[in-house]
Scaffold this motif. Structure first.
Motif, PDB file in Angstrom:
ATOM      1  N   PHE A   1      58.641  24.897   3.552  1.00 50.40           N
ATOM      2  CA  PHE A   1      57.771  25.499   2.538  1.00 50.40           C
ATOM      3  C   PHE A   1      56.330  25.053   2.714  1.00 50.40           C
ATOM      4  N   LEU A   2      56.090  23.760   2.879  1.00 51.46           N
ATOM      5  CA  LEU A   2      54.715  23.247   2.932  1.00 51.46           C
ATOM      6  C   LEU A   2      53.991  23.669   4.208  1.00 51.46           C
ATOM      7  N   PHE A   3      54.663  23.612   5.342  1.00 49.49           N
ATOM      8  CA  PHE A   3      54.011  24.017   6.594  1.00 49.49           C
ATOM      9  C   PHE A   3      53.746  25.522   6.618  1.00 49.49           C
TER      10      PHE A   3
ATOM     11  N   ASN B   1      54.077  18.352  17.244  1.00 48.45           N
ATOM     12  CA  ASN B   1      53.511  17.047  16.954  1.00 48.45           C
ATOM     13  C   ASN B   1      53.579  16.722  15.462  1.00 48.45           C
ATOM     14  N   ALA B   2      53.316  17.726  14.630  1.00 45.53           N
ATOM     15  CA  ALA B   2      53.286  17.505  13.178  1.00 45.53           C
ATOM     16  C   ALA B   2      54.669  17.161  12.644  1.00 45.53           C
ATOM     17  N   VAL B   3      55.677  17.928  13.043  1.00 49.41           N
ATOM     18  CA  VAL B   3      57.042  17.673  12.575  1.00 49.41           C
ATOM     19  C   VAL B   3      57.538  16.341  13.132  1.00 49.41           C
ATOM     20  N   ALA B   4      57.167  16.040  14.366  1.00 52.84           N
ATOM     21  CA  ALA B   4      57.557  14.760  14.961  1.00 52.84           C
ATOM     22  C   ALA B   4      56.974  13.590  14.171  1.00 52.84           C
ATOM     23  N   ASN B   5      55.742  13.735  13.704  1.00 56.44           N
ATOM     24  CA  ASN B   5      55.118  12.663  12.918  1.00 56.44           C
ATOM     25  C   ASN B   5      55.857  12.415  11.613  1.00 56.44           C
TER      26      ASN B   5
ATOM     27  N   SER C   1      63.983  19.468  16.070  1.00 54.37           N
ATOM     28  CA  SER C   1      64.176  20.762  16.728  1.00 54.37           C
ATOM     29  C   SER C   1      64.434  21.905  15.754  1.00 54.37           C
ATOM     30  N   THR C   2      65.291  21.681  14.745  1.00 56.42           N
ATOM     31  CA  THR C   2      65.613  22.782  13.839  1.00 56.42           C
ATOM     32  C   THR C   2      64.408  23.189  12.990  1.00 56.42           C
ATOM     33  N   THR C   3      63.696  22.205  12.459  1.00 62.07           N
ATOM     34  CA  THR C   3      62.523  22.513  11.627  1.00 62.07           C
ATOM     35  C   THR C   3      61.416  23.138  12.453  1.00 62.07           C
ATOM     36  N   ARG C   4      61.125  22.548  13.597  1.00 59.79           N
ATOM     37  CA  ARG C   4      60.079  23.077  14.476  1.00 59.79           C
ATOM     38  C   ARG C   4      60.403  24.511  14.895  1.00 59.79           C
ATOM     39  N   ASN C   5      61.646  24.755  15.300  1.00 62.38           N
ATOM     40  CA  ASN C   5      62.017  26.093  15.750  1.00 62.38           C
ATOM     41  C   ASN C   5      61.919  27.117  14.630  1.00 62.38           C
ATOM     42  N   THR C   6      62.330  26.728  13.420  1.00 58.39           N
ATOM     43  CA  THR C   6      62.274  27.666  12.305  1.00 58.39           C
ATOM     44  C   THR C   6      60.831  28.020  11.957  1.00 58.39           C
ATOM     45  N   ILE C   7      59.933  27.040  11.975  1.00 59.09           N
ATOM     46  CA  ILE C   7      58.525  27.302  11.677  1.00 59.09           C
ATOM     47  C   ILE C   7      57.927  28.263  12.707  1.00 59.09           C
TER      48      ILE C   7
ATOM     49  N   GLN D   1      47.331  18.994   7.267  1.00 59.78           N
ATOM     50  CA  GLN D   1      45.887  18.924   7.491  1.00 59.78           C
ATOM     51  C   GLN D   1      45.561  18.641   8.954  1.00 59.78           C
ATOM     52  N   GLU D   2      46.416  17.872   9.623  1.00 60.77           N
ATOM     53  CA  GLU D   2      46.218  17.633  11.052  1.00 60.77           C
ATOM     54  C   GLU D   2      46.392  18.928  11.843  1.00 60.77           C
TER      55      GLU D   2
END
Length: 513
Positions: A467-469, A170-174, A321-327, A148-149
């Motif tokens: 999945f959610l992002f 920022n979102a994944v970092a949170n 890094s891995t999640t952010r990069n994949t998104i 939502q952010e």
């Protein structure tokens, strides 16, 4: 006489390098003295084509030389399963690189260590995460808050060009920081003097900006070919000027652990150590309570502050890094394939049909979305050269007697590009993960998180985040290229894959307006 001796010595050297040292290992590409086969990885794309070519030439098992050290490469899913899964304990150790001690300060963390320290801390991480609802509704709620952010930031730029990666950073970092320290980065920190005047005002976002500048340092370092070679070849490490190699690593270590050290000390002051069995709110609290329990029992070493700082570093790298990069690569692929975006929106319109938040309860009803995410992970293929393991005992591989301590690599990039499993593997085709009825099918060879006992410990969280992002992003928005054109899909970095910064134009989806 001198030239005869020189010629003879050189001949013996070549015979040793090109034949003798290789004769007791599986066949493989001929190593270059000093460098081994590493130079072949410097030509883009980084190593993918070289590993695929070697598999075709030498088979599913061959020897790859990192400097003067042999590593047995398992390049098919069956061979990886035969070794890293069915005989997991033989391949459980990691090869320790000298550079690891430079930025860790010793054998710390939960990624690099071997033996009891690794087992003890991996077990503690996983059990603590389970207590926090890892992979369950509690964690989903935290992720959806960040979704939502992201929406609030992108909604403000509807119809105009906007940079995509920073908002997901920022979102994944949170998400990961809530897990570690219990706070989000947009919260505000206040401190007061006794008389009521403000002593200090600081936004948590400033903390993230500071951490991000620190975390990006090793990614920039590892991407330099000369540093990559120095990390793996001792002689290059020795001759490189201190300013090019050791100094940057040490500066990173000092900045990183100073940052984590301050946060850990702040968290320590907030904890009530009078009740060590009370429920913890975050990983650092749980760790510090376990540390106090062990100190009371006389163990002052296994749960040290240095170990905690290194685990924070490991979880940040694994969780960010891995999640952010994949998104962001998923969005890049979608921009390159508008016909796929159309199919994704058709499914979302049919199954969801509104702007409500998608949850994991919807996952089984969105096969094409899942197939798209699977194909994204397969094509992103984040690590060209997988981590190097070492045998814990003498073993036999393909008829060769392999001594204890020999390097072994589960080369998952070759599996993800296997033409027999993924025909036309360079093309982006989500349909390869769907059966004839359009249902999602399980493909065992999709192993982006590796496999075996060293499999990524954050896999459950990463899968939920992806999945959610991604599903919520495309349920809400349609994306089109900015005036700069399509984002780069370049993969020329030596040791890891990261997308370049890119912009896009977002519009609300018809069914989410």
């Amino acid at each position: 006489m001198f030239f005869v001796l020189l010629f003879t010595s050189f001949t013996f050297y070549l015979v040793y390098e090109l034949y003798w040292k290789r004769k007791n290992f599986p066949r493989g590409p001929c190593p270059v003295p000093v460098f081994g086969n590493l130079l072949a990885l410097n030509n883009p794309p980084p190593g993918y084509e070289a590993f695929e070519r070697w598999r075709k030439e030498y088979g599913d098992v061959y020897t790859f030389w990192i400097g003067s050290t042999p590593h047995i490469v398992m390049s098919s899913y069956e061979k990886i399963k035969e070794t890293f899964v069915r005989d997991a304990d033989t391949y459980i150790n990691k090869t320790r690189l000298p550079s690891s001690d430079l930025f860790r300060g010793g054998e710390f963390g939960v990624i690099d260590p071997n033996g009891e320290r690794w087992r003890d801390h991996r077990r503690f991480v996983l059990s603590t995460f389970r207590d926090f609802g890892f992979g369950k509704n509690l964690m989903q709620e935290k992720i959806l808050l960040e979704v939502q952010e992201v929406f609030s930031k992108f909604d403000a730029t509807i119809g105009s060009e906007t940079e995509i990666p920073p908002n997901f950073d920022n979102a994944v970092a949170n998400v990961i920081n809530q897990l570690l320290f219990g706070f989000r980065f947009d919260e505000v920190t206040w401190e007061f003097l006794a008389c009521g005047y403000i002593l200090k005002f600081q936004t948590r976002q400033e903390l993230y900006n500071k951490l991000k500048s620190i975390i990006n340092t090793p990614e920039e370092l590892f991407g330099k070919p000369i540093v990559f070679l120095a990390m793996n070849v001792r002689i290059i490490e020795k001759i490189l000027p201190d300013s090019m190699y050791q100094k940057p690593f040490k500066e990173f270590r000092d900045k990183c652990f100073s940052y984590f050290g301050e946060l850990i000390e702040d968290r320590r002051k907030e904890i009530d150590f009078g009740d060590l069995d009370s429920e913890s709110l975050d990983y650092v609290e749980a760790y510090l309570k376990e540390q106090r329990k062990r100190e009371i029992a006389g163990d002052t070493e296994s749960f040290s502050d240095a170990q905690l700082s290194n685990i924070c570093l490991d979880l940040w790298f694994a969780g960010l890094s891995t999640t952010r990069n994949t998104i962001t690569w998923a969005i890049s692929f979608m921009l390159h394939h508008p016909e796929i975006q159309k199919k994704v929106h058709e499914e979302l319109r049919k199954v969801i049909g509104s702007d409500r938040l998608i949850t994991t309860a919807d996952k089984n009803n969105l096969p094409y979305m899942n197939a798209f995410i699977n194909e994204t992970q397969r094509c992103v293929n984040l690590v060209p050269l997988n981590t190097q393991h070492a045998t814990t005992r003498d073993t036999v591989i393909n008829g060769y007697r392999i001594p204890k301590g020999t390097g072994v690599i589960a080369q998952i990039s070759t599996v993800l590009n296997d033409e027999t499993v993924f025909p036309d593997h360079k093309s982006f085709k989500p349909e390869r993960f769907l059966d004839e009825q359009g249902k999602l099918k399980k493909v065992e060879e999709l192993i982006p998180f590796s496999t075996g006992k060293r499999q990524c410990l954050g896999e459950g969280l990463a899968r939920m985040e992806l999945f959610l992002f991604i599903s919520n992003f495309f349920n809400r928005y349609e994306v089109s290229p900015s005036k700069e054109g399509l984002p780069s899909l370049d993969k020329s970095c030596v040791s890891r894959i990261a997308p370049r910064m890119f912009s896009a134009v977002l519009r609300r989806s018809d069914h989410a307006s």
